[in-house]
Structures are given as C-alpha cells and as structure tokens.
Design a protein around this motif. Structure first.
Motif, PDB file in Angstrom:
ATOM      1  N   ASN A 125      -5.531  35.766-103.733  1.00  0.00           N
ATOM      2  CA  ASN A 125      -6.469  36.797-103.742  1.00  0.00           C
ATOM      3  C   ASN A 125      -7.031  36.977-104.905  1.00  0.00           C
ATOM      4  OD1 ASN A 125      -4.244  37.993-101.528  1.00  0.00           O
ATOM      5  ND2 ASN A 125      -6.134  38.206-100.743  1.00  0.00           N
ATOM      6  N   THR A 131      -9.072  38.441-108.361  1.00  0.00           N
ATOM      7  CA  THR A 131      -8.883  39.533-108.973  1.00  0.00           C
ATOM      8  C   THR A 131     -10.002  39.799-110.277  1.00  0.00           C
ATOM      9  OG1 THR A 131      -7.680  38.535-110.909  1.00  0.00           O
ATOM     10  CG2 THR A 131      -6.419  39.393-108.921  1.00  0.00           C
ATOM     11  N   ASN A 143      -1.874  41.067-110.667  1.00  0.00           N
ATOM     12  CA  ASN A 143      -1.050  41.577-109.462  1.00  0.00           C
ATOM     13  C   ASN A 143       0.150  42.163-109.446  1.00  0.00           C
ATOM     14  OD1 ASN A 143      -2.018  40.594-106.513  1.00  0.00           O
ATOM     15  ND2 ASN A 143      -2.769  38.985-107.921  1.00  0.00           N
ATOM     16  N   THR A 199     -11.559  42.898 -96.769  1.00  0.00           N
ATOM     17  CA  THR A 199     -11.585  42.868 -98.344  1.00  0.00           C
ATOM     18  C   THR A 199     -10.615  41.699 -98.688  1.00  0.00           C
ATOM     19  OG1 THR A 199     -10.747  43.798-100.486  1.00  0.00           O
ATOM     20  CG2 THR A 199      -9.530  44.321 -98.777  1.00  0.00           C
ATOM     21  N   TYR A 229      -9.843  41.359-101.953  1.00  0.00           N
ATOM     22  CA  TYR A 229      -8.827  41.671-103.174  1.00  0.00           C
ATOM     23  C   TYR A 229      -7.398  41.993-102.715  1.00  0.00           C
ATOM     24  CZ  TYR A 229     -13.514  42.114-104.941  1.00  0.00           C
ATOM     25  OH  TYR A 229     -14.797  41.843-105.476  1.00  0.00           O
ATOM     26  N   SER A 230      -7.161  42.265-101.285  1.00  0.00           N
ATOM     27  CA  SER A 230      -5.642  42.438-101.086  1.00  0.00           C
ATOM     28  C   SER A 230      -5.614  41.693 -99.974  1.00  0.00           C
ATOM     29  CB  SER A 230      -5.525  43.894-100.703  1.00  0.00           C
ATOM     30  OG  SER A 230      -4.142  44.170-100.139  1.00  0.00           O
ATOM     31  N   GLN A 284      -8.158  47.497-100.665  1.00  0.00           N
ATOM     32  CA  GLN A 284      -8.136  46.660-101.679  1.00  0.00           C
ATOM     33  C   GLN A 284      -7.396  47.089-102.944  1.00  0.00           C
ATOM     34  OE1 GLN A 284     -12.476  46.961-102.723  1.00  0.00           O
ATOM     35  NE2 GLN A 284     -12.096  48.266-104.455  1.00  0.00           N
ATOM     36  N   LEU A 324      -2.064  45.537-104.223  1.00  0.00           N
ATOM     37  CA  LEU A 324      -1.899  44.085-104.969  1.00  0.00           C
ATOM     38  C   LEU A 324      -0.714  43.546-104.622  1.00  0.00           C
ATOM     39  CD1 LEU A 324      -3.882  45.017-108.297  1.00  0.00           C
ATOM     40  CD2 LEU A 324      -4.678  44.328-106.206  1.00  0.00           C
TER      41      LEU A 324
END
Length: 556
Positions: A63, A65, A337, A489, A491-492, A497, A500
């Motif tokens: 993912n 970051t 993360n 999303t 990001y997650s 999001q 993590l």
C-alpha cells in the motif's frame, strides 16, 4: 542530485523509428508524433497476432505511503536490466493523468535514472489519448441530454441518469452540479456529476477492448440511464456509438516511447486502481507479449487494488497469464506502516520495521492465492541500513519468496540486474498456474465478500440500503455474472486510510454500486472514496512552470 526532469531533458533520446527497429518494426508500422513518440498502427498489431507470446511479468506494490514506493521506477529499471542481460523485452505502462500531475505528485514516468522519455510530454498532453476519451465521454453525455430535450423517445427517467461527464483534472466543485438552468431551450434542469477522466467508463472500455470492433461493441452496451419502467438505456439507444468511435479511432492505438536507456515502452490507457481497474490497455499488453520474449507491466497502487483487478478483471477478460509477480516495497514505507512519522523515517528502526512488515506479508499471501510466484524487491534508499535489508530479506525467504535489492533510481538498469536475474530464474524454475480468486457465477454479494475477506482481511461487509436495492436490480437485469471492481482507498488494506499495516477485525462498507456494462464489471464504492479528486492546499501545480526558453520546469 539532479531533478527527474533535468535528468530526462539531458538524456540522449533516439528517434522513435530506431527504437522500433530493435523489435523489427518498420517506419510503415508506426505513426510518428514528432521525433520521440509514435503510435503502433492497427495493421501492424494485426500482423503480429500469430507471434508466440513472451513471458508476462506483473509489477505491483505494498500500500502506498507518503514515504513513496517507486513502482513505476522499478518497472522501468527492471526493463532496462533485462535489456542489459540481452533479453528482448517490452515494457507496458499506463499513461499519467493530468489530475495527479498538477495535484498531488507531479510527474509519473518513473524517477531518477529509471525513467521513460520524453517525460514532460508523457505527463502532459502526450498523444492526446486522454483528451479523446474526455471528448468521447462528454459527447455521449451531450447526446443523452439532447435526446431528452428533443422529445425523450426512450422515456428516460431524468432522475435516474447514471452516465457522468468527465474532465482530466482534480476539481472537487464539479462532483455535484446542476445543469439545464436558463430558458426552456437550455435543457431539463437536473442534478449532474463529473468524474475524473481516468474514472470514466470509456477509459475502462478502451483499456479492456481487444480491437476496434470490440471497442464499438463495448461502447454500445454502456448503460447511460434507466427509463421510467426501470429498463436500461444504453449508448447505442441514444445513437452515441459512432461519434464516440470516431473520436477514439487514434486513441485505441498504443503509444511507443523509450526509457533513458532506449528500451522500448508501450504507454497506453490509464484507469486509476482505486476507482477503476488500474491497468494499462489490454491491446498494449498483448502487443508487448507478441513483440518481445518478456513483457513487463504494472498495476496501480497496492496489490490489494491494482493486482487484484489485474488478475480478476483484466486477465480473466483477455486470457493473460502472468509468469511472475514483482512486489515492490521500501524500508521507509514499511517503517511508516510500523508507526514511524515521515520526519523520522531516515533513522534505523528495526522494531518499527517488524511492526510494519505485516503489510508486505499480507500482499505476499494474497498474490500466492492466484498461483503465481512472487519476487520481492526493495527500492533502495541511501538512508537504508544493512540490518534493515537483511531483516526484510530473511522475512521474505522464510515465506518462499525470492528477494532482491534494486538501485535503479540512482543506477538505472545496472541497479536492477540482480532483480532481473531473480525474476528470470523464478520464471524458469517456479511454475505459474494462474487462476482467478472467485467464480463469476457466484452471487454479487458473495464476490464482494470474497475480495473483502480474502484480499483485504475484513471480518465482514456492510451494505447500505440503496446498495442492497441496486444488487437486486442488477441481478434482475442480468448483470450478476460480471466481476467486481472495488473502489477503495489505496492507503490501507481496509476502507479507512488511517488503518496502516495489516488491520484486523474491521468491516468494509459498500455505500454505492453500479454496473459498467461496457467495460464488463460491477463497481462497488467503499468508504469515502471519491471518483473526482480535489486539490490540496499546496498542489503540485504551484511548482510547475515554463522557463524563458520554453522548457517545462517543476514537473519533478
């Protein structure tokens, strides 16, 4: 170190016809857009249909970051490394969208000494494909409103129009608009919406079409609205197919460019992976397989989005079978993360690395569910330590994955040779027996839940009342056997999001659902994901300019 655009501008580029010659392509087979860009002719694509397929390598990532992962940089460097090993390779990538280029990140053609050129042209107007898609989309929208204005022969319910206008720019104020204000001749007043061009169904249609005939067939079955009896109204019903096809007649042809080291690259199509299927065009990928002994391609964002859709949508619809997957991570992203702030990522922190590496672990597990071998690579940063590299290497090897460092950002293809050798060895010595994650005949809800539970790790899926109603409607209309395109999303692994690493005990909420019948999938919108992004307080556009000599600056 020089900026990406400075490196790209100083590079010695070859006339694109010489790049084609490496693959046996003549000047008659290409349509040049200046010296360094060309489209492959449809006649050439037809002439190579019976060529033997090369081996397909998919590049994906953990993912994303704020620390950066460099998936495109790795893809470019890996292709250059294959070339250094005297392998006949073709790289197939997506085209960048203007929205993110001016919005959150600037350029999107690789980085450092692992780039595709001409970088500035690729990132901006390129060969006009996105403009053609935008125009075709908005022609369809205009014809739809005109159909209603001119008598509404198809009995369209103006409260149930599902086809949206688009623009290739982040512009939040266009998400929800009122159209038709003014005199009677200005149309019916109704609520309308815009999506970013990369979320347009026409982008997905173009990228999943196998030829021009298939493109027109897909355009014709796009659902644009429903009538007052609940029946679908398609683009064919409002006579929009021919005009859209005319606007897309050149856009369907793959674009050929080169890396800094003159490796051939096909760049074509660019659906986002968080709101669409996230892969370059099927035509370009299949052409790359026919043109080289190896084809390297990438899927957008993390493997939970891009790779899943590559496997379950693109491969399923085109017959593509990857021989190997390269999974990209960075020490910095794994520490992020693990709870380290962006400001402190340069410091060695094995404890945070141990906490954050579970994100990588989940992606490894997910890819193995498709019966494709995995090679993990670290996009190396100068702040990394040997202890951090060793920890990640051991972690991967304990899970049966090959591992290699990549220094392509600073060294170009030479920095990717170790990775290229690992990939070639994996292809030659580990079997790939690709299979999709789920059966298309399963009910819609069950397919959604398999993705959410198996790929994201969710404990359950919640559906809003309107989604449950839409699922019933889609099943009644005969769309139940389509694959699912999850909008989530990036990001997650979850739809939140801020979660993590490897979240546990979470639920996925599906808040909207609709069919993209032309593309051939059902879109499930989760969480707070938007199909029209907005600009940040300090967008990348603030840094982009043109100097007195006409050179673009600030594009990374």
């Amino acid at each position: 170190m020089k900026s990406d655009i400075e490196i790209a501008r100083e590079a010695e580029k070859l006339n694109i016809k010489y790049i084609g010659e490496k693959l046996g392509i003549t000047e008659d087979d290409i349509e040049q857009y200046g010296k360094y860009k060309a489209k492959l002719s449809l006649e050439y694509l037809k002439s190579i249909e019976n060529n033997k397929d090369g081996k397909l390598v998919l590049v994906t990532a953990i993912n994303p970051t704020p620390a950066g992962e460099g998936k495109t940089t790795i893809s470019v460097g890996l292709a250059d490394a294959f070339s250094k090993l005297n392998k006949k390779v073709v790289l197939a990538l997506r085209e960048p969208s203007l929205g993110p280029c001016f919005g959150i990140k600037g350029g999107a053609a690789g980085g450092g000494y692992s780039q595709v050129v001409p970088m500035d042209e690729i990132n901006l107007h390129f060969t006009g494909d996105f403009h053609a898609i935008t125009s075709a989309n908005n022609l369809c929208a205009a014809l739809l409103d005109n159909h209603i204005q001119q008598g509404n022969e198809k009995n369209i319910d103006t409260r149930n129009i599902v086809f949206k206008r688009c623009v290739d720019m982040n512009d939040r104020v266009l998400r929800n608009v009122i159209v038709g204000l003014g005199a009677k001749t200005d149309g019916f007043v109704r609520e309308d919406h815009f999506v970013i061009t990369v979320a347009s169904e026409i982008m997905a249609v173009l990228c999943l079409s196998t030829d021009f005939k298939d493109l027109k067939r897909r355009l014709s079955r796009m659902v644009v609205a429903y009538d007052y009896d609940g029946n679908v109204v398609t683009a064919e019903d409002i006579k929009a197919v021919g005009g859209m096809a005319a606007l897309l007649k050149d856009a369907i042809k793959p674009n050929m460019v080169q890396t800094l080291e003159h490796t051939p690259v096909l760049i074509h199509g660019g659906p986002f992976a968080n709101i669409a299927h996230g892969c370059n065009s099927a035509i370009a990928t299949k052409a790359a397989l026919k043109m080289g002994d190896y084809a390297i391609t990438e899927a957008g964002f993390g493997a939970d989005l891009g790779a899943e859709k590559f496997f379950d949508i693109k491969c399923r619809k085109t017959g593509l079978k990857p021989a190997c997957v390269v999974l990209v991570a960075t020490v910095r992203a794994l520490k992020y993360n693990g709870g380290v702030s962006k400001e402190n990522l340069s410091e060695e922190n094995l404890e945070a690395l141990k906490k954050g590496i579970v994100n990588l672990e989940k992606h490894i597990e997910n890819i193995k569910k498709y019966n494709v071998p995995v090679v993990v690579t670290l996009n190396s940063f100068y702040t990394d330590t040997e202890a951090e590299h060793d920890f990640i290497k051991n972690f991967c090897e304990e899970r049966g994955c090959e591992f290699a460092l990549a220094n392509v950002f600073s060294e170009g293809g030479a920095g990717g040779v170790e990775l290229a050798k690992k990939v070639i060895d994996t292809i030659e010595n580990k079997s790939a027996d690709f299979k999709p994650l789920y059966d298309l005949k399963l009910p819609i809800k069950e397919k959604v839940e398999i993705i959410a539970k198996e790929i994201y790790g969710a404990k359950a899926v919640k559906y809003t009342a309107n989604v449950l109603k839409e699922i019933s409607n889609l099943e009644k209309l005969g769309y139940s056997e389509l694959p699912i395109c999850m909008a989530k999303t990036q990001y997650s692994l979850s739809d939140n999001q801020s979660l993590l690493g490897r979240p546990e005990d979470f639920e996925i909420t599906v808040r909207d659902m609709y069919v993209s019948a032309g593309a051939g999938f059902i879109v499930a919108i989760t969480g707070s994901i938007m199909t029209m992004p907005g600009l940040s307080k300090n967008p990348a556009a603030y840094n982009i300019d043109v100097d007195d000599d006409g050179n673009i600056i600030g594009l990374f």
